[in-house]
Motif scaffolding. Structure first.
Motif: not given
Length: 151
Positions: A15-19, A29-37
């Protein structure tokens, strides 16, 4: 640290956040600031060159990796630049350099192509991945790692 913590490796769900960004700082692309994928190591969700860099990371760890083209989206291939007859494009297609079109591939899927040149007779389309030939900055924060079979 939790004694049950597992490091990223074969057979784990991560489970991680990434950019993903370019060296000039532009974010792709990023999902920082959102739920981890989450993904299972080896399931094909991540390019191998990105996944390999996560091996051994532990929950709470954050790293920034510089991923060369060979481990990311590859080098541009001249064979992926095709010249097509202008007749393949509708008159109202809005042809402009830099416009992305979706083309049908041999398997019936969609293949994006970028218009790089055109005139009254021909259109030159680049089917290379838009990030081919680029170093990629991969920023990763690991939240949780667990055996894949628990999920």
């Amino acid at each position: 640290m939790n004694t049950l913590a597992v490091a990223v490796g074969e057979g784990t769900r991560v489970f991680l956040n990434f950019s993903v960004s370019l060296e000039d700082g532009s974010e792709v692309d990023t999902n920082f600031g959102a739920e981890p994928v989450d993904f299972v190591v080896g399931d094909g969700s991540l390019l191998p060159g990105f996944e390999q860099r996560l091996i051994g990371m532990a929950p709470g760890e954050r790293q920034l990796f510089k991923v060369p083209p060979e481990d990311a989206f590859g080098q541009p291939n001249d064979n992926n630049v095709q010249v097509m007859s202008r007749q393949h494009f509708d008159d109202d297609a809005g042809l402009e350099i830099g416009v992305m079109f979706a083309f049908a591939d041999a398997a019936g899927g969609e293949l994006p192509g970028l218009v790089v040149a055109f005139d009254d007779a021909e259109v030159t389309v680049d089917f290379n991945h838009p990030l081919a030939g680029r170093n990629i900055l991969f920023d990763v924060l690991i939240h949780r790692v667990e055996p894949a079979e628990l999920h």
